[in-house]
Write a protein that holds these residues in place. Structure first.
Motif, short mmCIF file in Angstrom:
data_model
loop_
_atom_site.label_atom_id
_atom_site.label_comp_id
_atom_site.label_asym_id
_atom_site.label_seq_id
_atom_site.Cartn_x
_atom_site.Cartn_y
_atom_site.Cartn_z
N CYS A 11 -2.45 -5.23 9.66
CA CYS A 11 -1.04 -4.94 9.92
C CYS A 11 -0.77 -5.76 11.05
CB CYS A 11 -0.84 -3.50 10.08
SG CYS A 11 -0.51 -2.60 11.59
N LEU A 12 0.05 -6.74 9.93
CA LEU A 12 0.15 -7.31 11.26
C LEU A 12 -0.05 -6.17 12.24
CD1 LEU A 12 3.09 -9.82 11.23
CD2 LEU A 12 0.71 -10.30 11.39
N ALA A 13 -0.63 -6.46 13.41
CA ALA A 13 -0.93 -5.40 14.36
C ALA A 13 0.32 -4.69 14.83
CB ALA A 13 -1.68 -5.98 15.55
N ASP A 14 1.48 -5.38 14.78
CA ASP A 14 2.69 -4.72 15.23
C ASP A 14 3.46 -4.18 14.02
OD1 ASP A 14 4.00 -7.98 15.96
OD2 ASP A 14 4.03 -6.90 14.06
N GLU A 15 4.55 -3.45 14.31
CA GLU A 15 5.25 -2.73 13.26
C GLU A 15 6.04 -3.64 12.33
OE1 GLU A 15 7.67 0.16 15.11
OE2 GLU A 15 6.01 1.38 15.80
N ARG A 16 6.40 -4.84 12.77
CA ARG A 16 7.34 -5.62 11.99
C ARG A 16 6.75 -6.16 10.71
NH1 ARG A 16 6.49 -11.09 13.22
NH2 ARG A 16 5.01 -11.39 14.91
N SER A 17 5.45 -6.09 10.51
CA SER A 17 4.88 -6.57 9.25
C SER A 17 3.93 -5.55 8.63
CB SER A 17 4.16 -7.89 9.47
OG SER A 17 5.06 -8.92 9.78
N SER A 18 4.25 -4.30 8.79
CA SER A 18 3.38 -3.26 8.24
C SER A 18 4.08 -2.46 7.15
CB SER A 18 2.92 -2.33 9.35
OG SER A 18 4.02 -1.73 9.99
N SER A 19 5.09 -3.08 6.52
CA SER A 19 5.84 -2.37 5.49
C SER A 19 4.99 -2.12 4.26
CB SER A 19 7.07 -3.20 5.11
OG SER A 19 7.87 -3.47 6.23
N SER A 20 5.33 -1.11 3.52
CA SER A 20 4.63 -0.84 2.27
C SER A 20 5.58 -0.14 1.32
CB SER A 20 3.39 0.03 2.51
OG SER A 20 3.77 1.30 2.96
N SER A 21 5.26 -0.20 0.05
CA SER A 21 6.01 0.56 -0.94
C SER A 21 5.01 1.18 -1.90
CB SER A 21 7.00 -0.33 -1.69
OG SER A 21 6.32 -1.34 -2.40
N SER A 22 5.34 2.31 -2.43
CA SER A 22 4.41 2.98 -3.32
C SER A 22 5.20 3.79 -4.32
CB SER A 22 3.46 3.88 -2.54
OG SER A 22 4.20 4.89 -1.87
N GLY A 23 4.48 4.26 -5.33
CA GLY A 23 5.13 5.12 -6.30
C GLY A 23 4.35 5.17 -7.59
N ASN A 24 4.72 6.12 -8.43
CA ASN A 24 4.12 6.25 -9.73
C ASN A 24 4.85 5.36 -10.72
OD1 ASN A 24 2.36 8.22 -8.71
ND2 ASN A 24 3.88 9.83 -9.06
N THR A 25 4.18 5.00 -11.81
CA THR A 25 4.82 4.17 -12.81
C THR A 25 5.82 4.99 -13.62
OG1 THR A 25 3.16 4.62 -14.50
CG2 THR A 25 2.73 2.81 -13.01
N ASN A 26 6.76 4.27 -14.27
CA ASN A 26 7.85 4.94 -14.95
C ASN A 26 7.56 5.27 -16.41
OD1 ASN A 26 9.52 4.68 -12.65
ND2 ASN A 26 9.99 2.55 -13.18
N ASN A 27 6.72 4.46 -17.07
CA ASN A 27 6.53 4.71 -18.50
C ASN A 27 5.39 5.70 -18.73
OD1 ASN A 27 3.95 3.34 -18.92
ND2 ASN A 27 5.06 1.45 -18.48
N GLU A 208 -7.04 -7.61 6.75
CA GLU A 208 -8.34 -6.95 6.75
C GLU A 208 -8.20 -5.44 6.78
OE1 GLU A 208 -12.81 -7.32 8.44
OE2 GLU A 208 -11.24 -8.27 9.63
N ASN A 209 -7.27 -4.93 7.56
CA ASN A 209 -7.07 -3.48 7.61
C ASN A 209 -6.64 -2.94 6.26
OD1 ASN A 209 -7.80 -3.13 10.30
ND2 ASN A 209 -5.73 -3.51 11.05
N ALA A 210 -5.73 -3.67 5.59
CA ALA A 210 -5.25 -3.23 4.28
C ALA A 210 -6.39 -3.23 3.26
CB ALA A 210 -4.10 -4.12 3.82
N LEU A 211 -7.22 -4.26 3.30
CA LEU A 211 -8.34 -4.34 2.36
C LEU A 211 -9.38 -3.26 2.65
CD1 LEU A 211 -8.91 -8.21 2.22
CD2 LEU A 211 -7.53 -6.80 0.68
N LYS A 212 -9.69 -3.11 3.91
CA LYS A 212 -10.73 -2.16 4.31
C LYS A 212 -10.35 -0.73 3.94
CE LYS A 212 -11.10 -1.71 8.72
NZ LYS A 212 -11.44 -2.01 10.13
N ASN A 213 -9.07 -0.42 4.01
CA ASN A 213 -8.62 0.95 3.78
C ASN A 213 -8.24 1.23 2.33
OD1 ASN A 213 -8.89 1.75 6.49
ND2 ASN A 213 -6.94 0.79 7.01
N SER A 214 -8.39 0.26 1.45
CA SER A 214 -8.02 0.46 0.05
C SER A 214 -9.13 1.16 -0.72
CB SER A 214 -7.70 -0.87 -0.62
OG SER A 214 -7.42 -0.68 -2.00
N ASP A 215 -8.75 2.23 -1.42
CA ASP A 215 -9.68 2.91 -2.31
C ASP A 215 -9.23 2.73 -3.77
OD1 ASP A 215 -7.41 4.45 -2.32
OD2 ASP A 215 -8.41 6.35 -1.92
#
Length: 371
Positions: A11-27, A208-215
């Motif tokens: 992340c990016l370490a600061d807030e300006r590049s730590s955006s994310s979106s999530s959700g379940n699929t529609n079909n 790296e943080n995003a990859l490391k924390n992905s399950d």
């Protein structure tokens, strides 16, 4: 005629590049399907798009209807030749290069966007702010961000996909050349290196943080520049040194990019690399094939013998895109030409299968030769 189209097994370490979106699929099909399109950004003169881009949009709509695509990954170089600038012209370009070309009902889905080097030659921030209405399909919340999708597959098991959208210009830099210098040695030169070492470091930390924390069962990383490329620009050395080790360390399923106006699938050291950069024209040459690590496997390539010579071996190819079909049993990946015709198919395993991306049991790609 001689075929430069190489098809093989399968992340990016600061807030300006730590955006994310999530959700379940529609079909309710038990699968997640989406498209990817690179280097699609029209022209900076009337009518602000190319016929090849329009044809590719029609092909995308056809495939999206067939597979019920839920979103599109836009891989950069969204507005040629030099991005977006002043507000009035920027809005016109957005309408004429994007909205009016991808008008189809089937493409009224979220477009998750990263910037490209041509976008950086203008004001890249305008692409982030131009579509601030939450109902707008243009989704470019920040330079680096994460998308998470979760669904229940046909067997009733939960499946999770993480997509890390990254800004490769922040890591590798960029240079701008005048349109009249297009296709020169300077045009195809390596990126200049990061403009800010602090920004590059923060971007790599975010990744790296995003990859490391992905399950997630499937983990994709999406950027504009390729890491390895057999086409005219060649390998991006800064990404080979700094990004590629992270992807392999954390068992990334595949890296998806644009930048090169060609299409390919390259596999190396249990990692898969896909590129589709023919959103508005085809094709660059494959004159950097020998620069790829010899231990790797160039499973497929669509490229000309020389840049834009029309010698790819695929009759009448004008452009192209990719599609993805994700289920608990694997991720099917297809490279299409502009009309939606499938040129190449493969499948990738879930990360739980020893972190290996390429499926040994994937159906073989059909060798396609066009007279």
């Amino acid at each position: 005629s001689a075929l430069l189209l190489f098809l093989s097994r399968n992340c990016l370490a600061d807030e300006r590049s730590s955006s994310s979106s999530s959700g379940n699929t529609n079909n309710s099909s038990g699968r997640l399907r989406f498209l990817a399109l690179g280097d699609w950004g029209g022209t900076d003169y009337f009518p602000y798009h190319t016929q090849e881009q329009v044809d590719t949009a029609d092909g995308m709509a056809k495939v999206a209807a067939e597979q019920e695509s839920e979103f599109v990954l836009a891989l950069g170089d969204n507005f040629y030749y030099a991005g977006l600038m002043d507000d009035a012209f920027a809005q016109m370009r957005f309408e004429d290069t994007f909205e009016k070309v991808y008008y189809h009902d089937e493409l009224q889905v979220p477009w998750h966007v990263v910037g490209g080097n041509h976008d950086y030659c203008g004001d890249i921030h305008k692409q982030i702010t131009i579509a601030t209405d939450p109902s707008n399909r243009w989704s470019f919340p920040d330079f680096n961000y994460k998308i998470t999708k979760e669904f229940i597959d046909e067997s009733g098991m939960p499946v999770k996909l993480d997509i890390i959208m990254i800004d490769t210009m922040q890591v590798a830099g960029f240079h701008c050349v005048h349109e009249r210098e297009e296709l020169t040695d300077e045009f195809f030169a390596q990126p200049s290196g990061p403009l800010s070492l602090a920004e590059a470091s923060a971007t790599l930390s975010f990744i790296e943080n995003a990859l490391k924390n992905s399950d997630a069962h499937y983990l994709l990383v999406v950027g504009h520049y390729p890491i390895y490329s057999p086409c005219s620009h060649g390998n991006t050395e800064e990404l080979v040194k700094k990004l590629d080790p992270l992807l392999k360390k954390y068992g990334v399923t595949a890296y998806i990019s644009g930048h090169e106006h060609c299409q390919f699938h390259y596999s190396f050291d249990d990692m898969d690399y896909f590129l589709t950069g023919t959103g508005m024209s085809c094709c660059y040459s494959a004159d950097n094939r020998n620069s790829l690590p010899r231990e790797g496997d160039l499973k497929y390539i669509l490229a000309d013998i020389s840049v834009y010579s029309g010698s790819s071996g695929v009759k009448g190819v004008k452009g192209g895109f990719m599609s993805f079909d994700v289920g608990g049993d694997g991720m099917k990946v297809t490279i299409h030409k502009e009309d939606g015709f499938p040129l190449y198919k493969t499948a990738l395993r879930p990360r739980s299968d020893q972190f290996k991306s390429s499926s040994d049991t994937a159906e073989e790609a059909i060798a396609i030769a066009f007279e």
